[in-house]
Enzyme design. Structure first.
Site, PDB file in Angstrom:
ATOM      1  N   ARG A   1      48.813  23.096  22.920  1.00 62.45           N
ATOM      2  CA  ARG A   1      48.934  22.342  24.186  1.00 62.45           C
ATOM      3  C   ARG A   1      50.303  22.544  24.823  1.00 62.45           C
ATOM      4  O   ARG A   1      50.443  22.485  26.044  1.00 62.45           O
ATOM      5  CB  ARG A   1      48.684  20.835  23.968  1.00 62.45           C
ATOM      6  CG  ARG A   1      48.970  20.023  25.224  1.00 62.45           C
ATOM      7  CD  ARG A   1      48.491  18.579  25.138  1.00 62.45           C
ATOM      8  NE  ARG A   1      48.993  17.887  23.981  1.00 62.45           N
ATOM      9  CZ  ARG A   1      50.238  17.393  23.847  1.00 62.45           C
ATOM     10  NH1 ARG A   1      51.121  17.552  24.822  1.00 62.45           N
ATOM     11  NH2 ARG A   1      50.594  16.755  22.765  1.00 62.45           N
TER      12      ARG A   1
ATOM     13  N   TYR B   1      41.131  21.510  50.835  1.00 66.90           N
ATOM     14  CA  TYR B   1      40.087  21.366  49.817  1.00 66.90           C
ATOM     15  C   TYR B   1      39.844  19.878  49.532  1.00 66.90           C
ATOM     16  O   TYR B   1      40.807  19.109  49.374  1.00 66.90           O
ATOM     17  CB  TYR B   1      40.515  22.135  48.555  1.00 66.90           C
ATOM     18  CG  TYR B   1      39.660  21.800  47.370  1.00 66.90           C
ATOM     19  CD1 TYR B   1      38.294  22.074  47.380  1.00 66.90           C
ATOM     20  CD2 TYR B   1      40.183  21.172  46.259  1.00 66.90           C
ATOM     21  CE1 TYR B   1      37.488  21.723  46.319  1.00 66.90           C
ATOM     22  CE2 TYR B   1      39.393  20.833  45.178  1.00 66.90           C
ATOM     23  CZ  TYR B   1      38.044  21.100  45.217  1.00 66.90           C
ATOM     24  OH  TYR B   1      37.252  20.744  44.167  1.00 66.90           O
TER      25      TYR B   1
ATOM     26  N   ASP C   1      49.388  26.102  48.787  1.00 66.26           N
ATOM     27  CA  ASP C   1      48.182  26.486  48.043  1.00 66.26           C
ATOM     28  C   ASP C   1      47.748  27.858  48.577  1.00 66.26           C
ATOM     29  O   ASP C   1      47.343  27.980  49.742  1.00 66.26           O
ATOM     30  CB  ASP C   1      47.086  25.427  48.249  1.00 66.26           C
ATOM     31  CG  ASP C   1      45.835  25.709  47.407  1.00 66.26           C
ATOM     32  OD1 ASP C   1      45.557  26.899  47.131  1.00 66.26           O
ATOM     33  OD2 ASP C   1      45.126  24.751  47.049  1.00 66.26           O
TER      34      ASP C   1
ATOM     35  N   LYS D   1      39.300  30.773  41.185  1.00 68.71           N
ATOM     36  CA  LYS D   1      38.773  31.543  42.312  1.00 68.71           C
ATOM     37  C   LYS D   1      39.128  33.030  42.170  1.00 68.71           C
ATOM     38  O   LYS D   1      38.722  33.654  41.207  1.00 68.71           O
ATOM     39  CB  LYS D   1      39.284  30.917  43.615  1.00 68.71           C
ATOM     40  CG  LYS D   1      39.063  29.393  43.686  1.00 68.71           C
ATOM     41  CD  LYS D   1      37.592  29.052  43.617  1.00 68.71           C
ATOM     42  CE  LYS D   1      37.241  27.605  43.903  1.00 68.71           C
ATOM     43  NZ  LYS D   1      37.786  26.575  43.049  1.00 68.71           N
TER      44      LYS D   1
HETATM   45  N1  PLP Z   1      42.638  24.523  46.023  1.00 67.95           N
HETATM   46  C1  PLP Z   1      41.636  25.097  46.713  1.00 67.95           C
HETATM   47  C2  PLP Z   1      41.949  25.755  48.027  1.00 67.95           C
HETATM   48  C3  PLP Z   1      40.328  25.081  46.215  1.00 67.95           C
HETATM   49  O1  PLP Z   1      39.346  25.665  46.926  1.00 67.95           O
HETATM   50  C4  PLP Z   1      40.069  24.424  44.977  1.00 67.95           C
HETATM   51  C5  PLP Z   1      38.698  24.375  44.416  1.00 67.95           C
HETATM   52  O2  PLP Z   1      37.721  24.657  45.071  1.00 67.95           O
HETATM   53  C6  PLP Z   1      41.127  23.812  44.304  1.00 67.95           C
HETATM   54  C7  PLP Z   1      42.406  23.904  44.833  1.00 67.95           C
HETATM   55  C8  PLP Z   1      40.912  23.100  42.994  1.00 67.95           C
HETATM   56  O3  PLP Z   1      40.790  24.014  41.949  1.00 67.95           O
HETATM   57  P1  PLP Z   1      39.923  23.779  40.602  1.00 67.95           P
HETATM   58  O4  PLP Z   1      38.493  23.599  41.024  1.00 67.95           O
HETATM   59  O5  PLP Z   1      40.188  25.025  39.817  1.00 67.95           O
HETATM   60  O6  PLP Z   1      40.471  22.555  39.939  1.00 67.95           O
END
Ligand code: PLP
Length: 395
Positions: free
Chosen positions: A57, A110, A184, A209
């Site tokens: 961890r 998101y 992001d 992704k």
């Molecule tokens: N940021 C974006 C732009 C996303 O599209 C997503 C998930 O769809 C996330 C963060 C969150 O990621 P995770 O689903 O891997 O926790």
């Protein structure tokens, strides 16, 4: 491709072995003491140059391989991997925000990040202030009056509408407010955008992704300065957000083909965006390849993006019924959330990723009942056009 792995340190193994262990054996109690001093930055830690692994961890060799590769991609001094994108984002936000401080964030974004900002953090006394793609720099400055802003948070391009925000403007704002700029970079991946080169302090990713890229792992990533990453590494131990060795290994492996996948997905997406924008049953298409050079957003795109990416959203006629008709008729494209995988995926933001937003809020950010989110894969573009065409014909 090879960053972070030296075959000579692993019995000549060309690929990094998977370290499937929860804990590491110390050669002596003295060694255990030194490793803990180094990991927790305790007295004397600076003098230790042979710190080893302690417990999975806290850190593991497979995570380190993926991190070395991510730093190369993002031009960052260091990187950290997490067990999901939300683990990466929440660790960053919880590390820099405190009760009474504010986070200034772009919308749309998101749905999961929005819930964290709008529902979870206010419960901890954090003030979250949203701005939109139309907000000018001076509008945003006006919103910060009397606030102690710790983070400026941009998701650019934004999920699911591909709205873009100027990272250099975000860096100016953050600099003058004494805040950190967090970006992001999930939607474009570092193949097409390197936010640190434009002034971001910290880059976050859903590595589920494009970085993972095969719809077979859940992970997150953070890239930044050595100092920030060291601090966030401690927070990752505390919050228990480290990925398993198997996940980290898969992520490190996937980064070897990142460019190949993303280039093919993007060239497919450019053709499909043009096809969709000429189709009579499609009301509008959001893809960065379609930005008009006369549009002010194009200047931002040309300055900070190296390519338009492979995430499209488009609106079909007939609202939710039209969208459901299209989605249920798809044969090759998979009806599922997520994005960035080798397979093409489509979903309905109104009832899926943004279902917790009120209709008024969704309409305000451009998420309509007829909007389809379409993540383009690496399949033959002719097959994808045929599937879109037959599914649109069925509406
Ligand atoms: N940021 C974006 C732009 C996303 O599209 C997503 C998930 O769809 C996330 C963060 C969150 O990621 P995770 O689903 O891997 O926790």
């Amino acid at each position: 491709m090879n960053a972070g792995h030296d075959a000579r340190e692993h019995q000549g193994s060309l690929k990094p072995p998977v370290y499937e262990t929860s804990t590491y054996v110390f050669e002596s109690a003295e060694e255990g003491k030194r490793f803990f001093q180094a990991a927790y930055g305790l007295d004397g830690a600076e003098a230790i140059d042979d710190a080893g692994y302690i417990y999975t961890r806290l850190d593991n060799p497979n995570a380190r391989v993926a991190e070395a590769r991510l730093s190369v991609w993002e031009n960052s001094e260091d990187a950290l991997v997490f067990n999901s994108g939300m683990a990466a984002i929440s660790t960053v936000l919880l590390s820099y925000l405190r009760p009474g401080r504010s986070v200034l964030y772009s919308t749309p974004l998101y749905g999961g990040t929005a819930t964290l900002l709008r529902a979870f953090l206010p419960g901890w006394g954090v003030d979250a202030v949203a701005f939109s793609p139309e907000s000018t720099e001076s509008d945003i400055r006006a919103m910060t009056q009397g606030k102690d802003v710790a983070i400026v948070y941009l998701e650019t391009p934004a999920n699911p509408t591909n709205d873009i925000f100027d990272i250099e403007m975000g860096a100016r704002l953050a600099g003058s407010l004494g805040a950190r700029l967090v970006v992001d970079n999930t939607l474009l991946s570092p193949v097409w955008q390197k936010p640190i080169d434009h002034g971001a302090d910290v880059v976050v990713h859903s590595a589920t992704k494009y970085l993972g890229g095969h719809s077979d792992l859940t992970a997150g990533a953070v890239c930044g300065s050595s100092e920030d990453i060291e601090e966030l590494r401690h927070q990752r131990y505390r919050l228990g957000a480290t990925p398993s060795p198997q996940t980290a290994w898969l992520l490190g492996r996937s980064l070897e083909t990142l460019r190949l996948r993303v280039e093919k997905q993007t060239s497919n997406a450019v053709e499909l965006a043009t096809f969709l924008s000429n189709h009579p049953k499609v009301a509008s298409v959001n893809h960065l390849s379609l930005l008009d050079p006369a549009d002010p957003r194009y200047q931002v795109y040309a300055r900070q993006c190296l390519g338009p990416g492979a995430m499209i959203s488009f609106e079909v006629g007939g609202g939710e019924d039209g969208a459901f008709g299209f989605l249920d008729a798809m044969r090759l494209i998979h009806l599922t959330v997520s994005l960035g995988g080798t397979e093409s995926l489509a979903s309905h933001p109104w009832t899926n990723s943004h279902s917790t937003w009120s209709p008024v809020e969704k309409l305000a950010i451009g998420v309509t009942p007829g909007l389809i989110r379409f993540s383009v894969g690496v399949e033959s573009v002719g097959d994808l056009i045929a599937d879109l065409d037959q599914a649109l014909a069925s509406i």
